[in-house]
Design a protein around this motif. Structure first.
Motif, PDB file in Angstrom:
ATOM      1  N   LYS A 119     -13.139  -8.377  11.925  1.00 58.22           N
ATOM      2  CA  LYS A 119     -14.431  -8.200  12.581  1.00 58.22           C
ATOM      3  C   LYS A 119     -14.798  -6.730  12.764  1.00 58.22           C
ATOM      4  N   ASN A 120     -13.810  -5.850  12.896  1.00 60.44           N
ATOM      5  CA  ASN A 120     -14.074  -4.416  13.061  1.00 60.44           C
ATOM      6  C   ASN A 120     -13.733  -3.616  11.808  1.00 60.44           C
ATOM      7  N   SER A 121     -13.628  -4.302  10.674  1.00 54.97           N
ATOM      8  CA  SER A 121     -13.182  -3.632   9.451  1.00 54.97           C
ATOM      9  C   SER A 121     -14.126  -2.519   9.018  1.00 54.97           C
ATOM     10  N   ILE A 122     -15.425  -2.724   9.148  1.00 54.38           N
ATOM     11  CA  ILE A 122     -16.380  -1.679   8.745  1.00 54.38           C
ATOM     12  C   ILE A 122     -16.164  -0.425   9.580  1.00 54.38           C
ATOM     13  N   ASN A 123     -15.956  -0.594  10.873  1.00 51.99           N
ATOM     14  CA  ASN A 123     -15.705   0.559  11.737  1.00 51.99           C
ATOM     15  C   ASN A 123     -14.414   1.270  11.363  1.00 51.99           C
ATOM     16  N   PHE A 124     -13.386   0.501  10.968  1.00 56.05           N
ATOM     17  CA  PHE A 124     -12.127   1.113  10.548  1.00 56.05           C
ATOM     18  C   PHE A 124     -12.333   1.945   9.276  1.00 56.05           C
ATOM     19  N   ILE A 125     -13.101   1.414   8.339  1.00 55.93           N
ATOM     20  CA  ILE A 125     -13.369   2.157   7.098  1.00 55.93           C
ATOM     21  C   ILE A 125     -14.132   3.441   7.412  1.00 55.93           C
ATOM     22  N   LYS A 126     -15.124   3.334   8.267  1.00 56.30           N
ATOM     23  CA  LYS A 126     -15.896   4.521   8.647  1.00 56.30           C
ATOM     24  C   LYS A 126     -15.011   5.572   9.307  1.00 56.30           C
ATOM     25  N   SER A 127     -14.124   5.127  10.189  1.00 57.09           N
ATOM     26  CA  SER A 127     -13.233   6.077  10.867  1.00 57.09           C
ATOM     27  C   SER A 127     -12.347   6.805   9.866  1.00 57.09           C
ATOM     28  N   ALA A 128     -11.843   6.060   8.881  1.00 54.36           N
ATOM     29  CA  ALA A 128     -10.999   6.676   7.862  1.00 54.36           C
ATOM     30  C   ALA A 128     -11.774   7.716   7.063  1.00 54.36           C
ATOM     31  N   ILE A 129     -13.000   7.382   6.674  1.00 56.68           N
ATOM     32  CA  ILE A 129     -13.821   8.316   5.892  1.00 56.68           C
ATOM     33  C   ILE A 129     -14.193   9.548   6.722  1.00 56.68           C
ATOM     34  N   GLN A 130     -14.592   9.326   7.958  1.00 58.18           N
ATOM     35  CA  GLN A 130     -15.039  10.437   8.803  1.00 58.18           C
ATOM     36  C   GLN A 130     -13.910  11.407   9.115  1.00 58.18           C
ATOM     37  N   THR A 131     -12.746  10.882   9.496  1.00 65.09           N
ATOM     38  CA  THR A 131     -11.642  11.773   9.860  1.00 65.09           C
ATOM     39  C   THR A 131     -11.170  12.589   8.660  1.00 65.09           C
ATOM     40  N   LYS A 132     -11.012  11.961   7.507  1.00 62.98           N
ATOM     41  CA  LYS A 132     -10.563  12.717   6.325  1.00 62.98           C
ATOM     42  C   LYS A 132     -11.631  13.714   5.875  1.00 62.98           C
ATOM     43  N   SER A 133     -12.900  13.333   5.995  1.00 67.46           N
ATOM     44  CA  SER A 133     -13.970  14.267   5.624  1.00 67.46           C
ATOM     45  C   SER A 133     -13.939  15.492   6.533  1.00 67.46           C
ATOM     46  N   ASN A 134     -13.659  15.286   7.806  1.00 66.25           N
ATOM     47  CA  ASN A 134     -13.598  16.402   8.749  1.00 66.25           C
ATOM     48  C   ASN A 134     -12.354  17.253   8.554  1.00 66.25           C
ATOM     49  N   SER A 172      -3.286  -9.345   3.354  1.00 59.84           N
ATOM     50  CA  SER A 172      -3.765  -9.876   4.627  1.00 59.84           C
ATOM     51  C   SER A 172      -2.946  -9.304   5.780  1.00 59.84           C
ATOM     52  N   PRO A 173      -3.592  -8.655   6.732  1.00 63.67           N
ATOM     53  CA  PRO A 173      -2.856  -8.071   7.857  1.00 63.67           C
ATOM     54  C   PRO A 173      -2.533  -9.119   8.908  1.00 63.67           C
ATOM     55  N   SER A 174      -1.564  -8.794   9.751  1.00 63.27           N
ATOM     56  CA  SER A 174      -1.182  -9.717  10.820  1.00 63.27           C
ATOM     57  C   SER A 174      -2.047  -9.548  12.053  1.00 63.27           C
ATOM     58  N   ASN A 175      -2.609  -8.357  12.221  1.00 61.24           N
ATOM     59  CA  ASN A 175      -3.411  -8.096  13.416  1.00 61.24           C
ATOM     60  C   ASN A 175      -4.363  -6.940  13.127  1.00 61.24           C
ATOM     61  N   GLU A 176      -5.230  -6.647  14.072  1.00 60.00           N
ATOM     62  CA  GLU A 176      -6.245  -5.614  13.869  1.00 60.00           C
ATOM     63  C   GLU A 176      -5.635  -4.225  13.714  1.00 60.00           C
ATOM     64  N   LYS A 177      -4.606  -3.938  14.481  1.00 59.98           N
ATOM     65  CA  LYS A 177      -4.023  -2.607  14.410  1.00 59.98           C
ATOM     66  C   LYS A 177      -3.389  -2.356  13.045  1.00 59.98           C
ATOM     67  N   GLU A 178      -2.760  -3.390  12.496  1.00 55.26           N
ATOM     68  CA  GLU A 178      -2.213  -3.255  11.152  1.00 55.26           C
ATOM     69  C   GLU A 178      -3.329  -3.055  10.139  1.00 55.26           C
ATOM     70  N   LEU A 179      -4.432  -3.760  10.313  1.00 59.88           N
ATOM     71  CA  LEU A 179      -5.575  -3.591   9.413  1.00 59.88           C
ATOM     72  C   LEU A 179      -6.104  -2.165   9.487  1.00 59.88           C
ATOM     73  N   ASP A 180      -6.239  -1.633  10.692  1.00 63.68           N
ATOM     74  CA  ASP A 180      -6.712  -0.257  10.867  1.00 63.68           C
ATOM     75  C   ASP A 180      -5.779   0.711  10.144  1.00 63.68           C
ATOM     76  N   HIS A 181      -4.477   0.507  10.303  1.00 64.59           N
ATOM     77  CA  HIS A 181      -3.501   1.377   9.634  1.00 64.59           C
ATOM     78  C   HIS A 181      -3.613   1.277   8.116  1.00 64.59           C
ATOM     79  N   LEU A 182      -3.689   0.037   7.597  1.00 67.67           N
ATOM     80  CA  LEU A 182      -3.762  -0.146   6.154  1.00 67.67           C
ATOM     81  C   LEU A 182      -5.036   0.467   5.578  1.00 67.67           C
ATOM     82  N   ILE A 183      -6.143   0.217   6.242  1.00 63.42           N
ATOM     83  CA  ILE A 183      -7.409   0.769   5.755  1.00 63.42           C
ATOM     84  C   ILE A 183      -7.362   2.292   5.770  1.00 63.42           C
TER      85      ILE A 183
END
Length: 928
Positions: free
Chosen positions: A276-291, A324-335
């Motif tokens: 459900k928060n995957s788009i936000n996780f992708i954005k966070s990954a892009i923004q932090t690396k861009s910065n 497939s991740p087990s939980n949201e935090k794992e998804l955030d890490h993988l993304i």
């Protein structure tokens, strides 16, 4: 004059720097590809047109091509070999229809047909012979049709049911750079190195599929249930796409300083809660690396969920696939990790096969930085368990614990190691974890500001290029103004460069891997045991076993026997030395044990328990392996068993005419030397052990070999060979024969009495009293009572038939003996029990042996004897039950004359092999 010389020197240096910068070159390959997917036979039909630019100073007469779908062609490829080395047999034993290949190649260069030559070693590499030389600063057009049979997804590419992962799927020129050609076979462990270029790709497939792809979708047309998609992307070096009918699509946009980009998430609907928060996780990954590194240069980024389970992913330009991740935090890490590869791999395209740390390790550093930024800790805690008990005992970063373990054991490898030369554990903890630590060390040396300046300049200078380690070092030296030889020298060394802290002693329960870098734990836990004399034993256990392994390790347990009312226990303490630098190990140890081994009820009805105790000093040397990927283990070991046993002595007092029973303590010793070599490889593992034992009046020599033949459909045939020789060191008399009886060689698997070193677990070590059944007791109780007397151990001839009621068992000898044992699983096709809804681990055994007395004239047994039957293996081969069905005439005669009732039940034997619980047997690929 001095000023003039300085000016000239300064000018020449500037010219040199400029010339080095200007000397960089790289090839470029632009692709136009059309491809169609046939989901009936799982194939691709395509055509590729490449414009190859020779920007090198060299004239090229051929071009190496990687045709990686051929890695799945058969079991003679580097990919297949590596999977076996890494402990996987699924591809090796798969069906032909599960494999893949590429064919129908018909190369033309500038319209002229060109020939190809096979690589001398690898089926997934070919050499394209150019019709005419390709001069520097010129280009050619290369085109060919191609047909790909997609494999079942064994590694990144293929299909899972009707979900397709189309990666490494087209003919691709190998990189040609300043170090020459980099043609390479496809590998599962070890990633890629490809030329940059511009891609124009058109994909056709059944309309029902949802497609996620590298690049920007320019156009979509649907004609007669066929979907036609047109993608473009510049400045990339690979192209991947994924097709699945069951994907849910999420989309949003993200505004960066470089412009607006499209953000996509593709996932299975059943996992919607985690995504459900995957788009936000992708954005966070892009923004932090861009910065932190540099602005993301592409217009799209996508993350796709694989239908496969796991917890990892694989990156491609602008798109990544994750399990497939087990939980949201794992998804955030993988993304975060996989999207981060757009910088290290996608934009800065190092040779990952040769220098995996420049991608994986640099990316891991930013994983930790992201975790610190978002969660307040650099450790990445993604362990998912419902058990609070387990969770509270696990480290925040298990990879760090494993790294410290292999480093402590001196089984680590340098960061600067080629991908395929890492063993599977080190590939993860060195190329990823340790390199992430090294990057942190570099940051501390340079300071945060200077480090960030370095990484931004690294990105600016080397985006869409191929830097090498020396290029990164040169830039780091230039930015910092420091001599960084010592820090960069660490890349080529082994060992721990983390600052060690003084550890404090702490007590805990059961076990813990948490904070082991700060604490020396002593664990306390309850313990239970059982044998037929002490009955249920309860007590406690102290130990300090954890990871990383400590040089001094101990375990001690005290157990109170509720049957014998005696205190028993076991203990072991060992100290490890690491005299070399490649994992060789010297261990000095001392083991203790005390239990009841028999009982006797006297005429008053009192039960007297006969005890044993042993003290076993030992020394063991484990040899180093030259190849860190080797699964071979070799060691020599010396043990001395100092044993005390309470015996039973009957005497007659002739004066008082009384029987006197005493319980003297007898002392004996056994010296034991072993040389063992074993290979825990996944295909055809083996073990050979030579053993020499010496005690009062005898020497016992034996050689045991084990070899396992795998079956293609699972299971296999275990073959065991034994040869032994018994030697009297003094005169052979009736007395010495009697005194050394328990050390003689047995054709049958030895019983508890014959376990003369007390090294195996027996329920009723000396139980014989229920071998003859009491007719006054129910059959069920007879079976339960009689069971302990039917236990044997895997040693000597290891026949499963027993002749315990004879004064001298069949096949027992004080000379020589040899046997071969076969145990096979039953293939599903012929196993009638396979029809049942539950699995019964049924096997067939057969034993053939001979011994010295069988070769004497008029031998009662014949020269060779045999037995065979069925075997039930339970709890991962810890408990094995044997039912003999066929056997030599000598055994049949014994049963008919001695066991007159319930013969079938009484002939069953079993073994309890607790040694099968060892970590190396359960997880043979773990190097510790």
């Amino acid at each position: 004059m001095k000023k003039l010389l300085l000016l000239i020197f300064f000018y020449t240096q500037l010219s040199t720097v400029k010339s080095q910068s200007d000397s960089y070159w790289q090839q470029q390959v632009n692709y136009t590809i059309t491809v169609s997917l046939n989901d009936i036979d799982n194939t691709l039909q395509g055509h590729i047109n490449m414009q190859y630019f020779n920007n090198s100073p060299d004239t090229l007469r051929f071009i190496w091509f990687n045709i990686w779908p051929n890695a799945y062609k058969n079991d003679k490829t580097a990919f297949s070999d590596q999977l076996l080395e890494n402990g996987r047999t699924d591809f090796y034993f798969c069906n032909n229809d599960q494999r893949g290949y590429i064919n129908q190649l018909d190369f033309k260069v500038d319209g002229t047909t060109a020939s190809i030559e096979d690589h001398s070693q690898h089926q997934d590499i070919v050499k394209l012979i150019l019709p005419k030389p390709l001069l520097p600063k010129s280009s050619i057009q290369i085109e060919t049709p191609f047909h790909v049979k997609l494999p079942t997804n064994f590694s990144r590419s293929g299909y899972i049911k009707k979900a397709y992962q189309i990666t490494q799927w087209y003919p691709k020129p190998a990189v040609y750079d300043k170090k020459g050609w980099h043609e390479m076979p496809y590998l599962d462990q070890g990633e890629f190195y490809s030329e940059f270029g511009n891609y124009d790709v058109q994909i056709s497939l059944p309309q029902k599929y949802i497609v996620a792809s590298t690049g920007v979708l320019l156009d979509e047309k649907n004609i007669d249930s066929v979907k036609n998609l047109h993608y473009q992307q510049n400045n990339i070096h690979d192209f991947a796409w994924f097709a699945d009918k069951d994907l849910v699509v999420k989309h949003d946009t993200l505004q960066l300083s470089s412009g607006t980009i499209d953000v996509y998430a593709y996932y299975n609907s059943k996992n919607a809660a985690n995504w459900k928060n995957s788009i936000n996780f992708i954005k966070s990954a892009i923004q932090t690396k861009s910065n932190w590194i540099g602005a993301y240069p592409y217009k799209i980024v996508s993350v796709v969920e694989s239908p496969d389970k796991g917890g990892d992913g694989m990156e491609y330009p602008t798109i990544t696939l994750i399990s497939s991740p087990s939980n949201e935090k794992e998804l955030d890490h993988l993304i975060n990790h996989e999207v981060g590869h757009n910088w290290f791999y996608g934009i800065i395209a190092t040779n990952e096969r040769q220098h995996p740390w420049m991608d994986e390790g640099m990316n891991t550093y930013y994983d930790h930085r992201y975790a610190k930024f978002k969660y307040g800790t650099e450790s990445i805690d993604i362990i998912d368990t419902r058990s609070k008990f387990i969770r509270n005992r696990m480290p925040e970063d298990i990879s760090q614990t494993i790294l410290q373990t292999v480093t402590t054991l001196k089984k680590d490898q340098p960061i600067e190691t080629v991908s395929e030369n890492f063993n599977p554990v080190n590939y993860g903890v060195i190329a990823y974890t340790k390199t992430g630590e090294w990057m942190k060390l570099l940051e501390l040396e340079l300071g945060q500001e200077s480090f960030d300046k370095l990484m931004k300049e690294y990105f600016l200078r080397w985006q869409f290029k191929h830097p090498y380690p020396e290029d990164f070092k040169m830039l780091a030296t230039e930015i910092s103004g420091k001599n960084l030889d010592s820090i960069f020298g660490i890349l080529n060394t082994k060992g721990n460069f983390q600052k060690q802290v003084k550890k404090k002693i702490d007590f805990s329960t059961f076990f813990s891997l948490k904070d082991t870098e700060k604490k020396n734990y002593i664990f306390i836990m309850p313990a239970i045991g059982f044998n037929n004399y002490d009955k249920l034993m309860t007590g406690g256990l102290l130990h300090n076993y954890t990871l990383p392994q400590r040089k001094f390790q101990f375990i001690v347990s005290g157990l109170y026997g509720t049957g014998s009312n005696k205190m028993n226990g076991i203990g072991r303490a060992g100290y490890h030395f690491f005299p070399g630098n490649n994992g060789q190990k010297l261990e000095i140890a001392l083991a203790l044990a005390k239990f009841s081994s028999d009982s006797y009820t006297d005429s008053t009805g009192k039960i007297n328990y006969l005890n044993f105790s042993k003290i076993v000093p030992a020394i063991k040397y484990t040899f180093a392996n030259k190849d860190p990927r080797s699964t071979v283990k070799k060691y020599i070991q010396w043990k001395t068993f100092l044993i005390n046993e309470t015996s039973l002595l009957f005497q007659r007092d002739t004066t008082r005419q009384l029987d006197i029973i005493t319980y003297p303590i007898e002392h004996r010793y056994v010296n034991q030397f072993q040389f063992v070599i074993e290979n825990n490889r996944v295909l055809y593992p083996y073990k050979a052990a030579f053993q020499a034992e010496q005690g009062k009046g005898f020497v016992r020599l034996n050689l045991t070999g084990n070899y396992f033949f795998n079956y293609s459909k699972g299971g296999g045939l275990q073959v065991r060979f034994f040869a032994g020789k018994f030697i009297y060191t003094g005169e052979q008399t009736f007395i010495t024969q009697y005194e050394t009886d328990r050390y003689h060689l047995n054709m049958t698997g030895p019983k508890g009495y014959e376990d003369y070193t007390y090294s195996n677990y027996f329920i009723g070590r000396n139980d014989f009293k229920y071998s003859l059944y009491n007719p006054e007791v129910s059959s069920f109780k007879n079976i339960i009572r009689g069971a302990p007397s039917q236990q044997i151990m895997e040693r000597d001839g290891f026949f499963k038939v027993r002749t315990d009621l004879l004064s001298s068992k069949i096949g027992k000898t004080d000379n020589w003996l040899s046997a071969i044992n076969f145990t096979t699983t039953i293939p599903k096709q012929i196993n009638p029990l396979d029809l049942l809804p539950f699995k019964i681990p049924l096997k067939i055994f057969a034993d053939v042996g001979t011994y010295a007395e069988a070769w004497k004239k008029n031998s009662a047994t014949g020269r060779f004897i045999f037995d065979a039957g069925i075997q039930l293996s339970l709890f991962n081969n810890i408990l094995n039950i044997y039912v003999p069905l066929l056997y030599s005439k000598v055994y049949n005669d014994y049963f008919k004359s001695t066991i007159t009732e319930k013969r079938f039940i009484k002939n069953i034997s079993f073994s309890i092999d607790l040694q099968n619980l060892t970590i190396n047997k359960l997880f043979p690929q773990i190097p510790f």
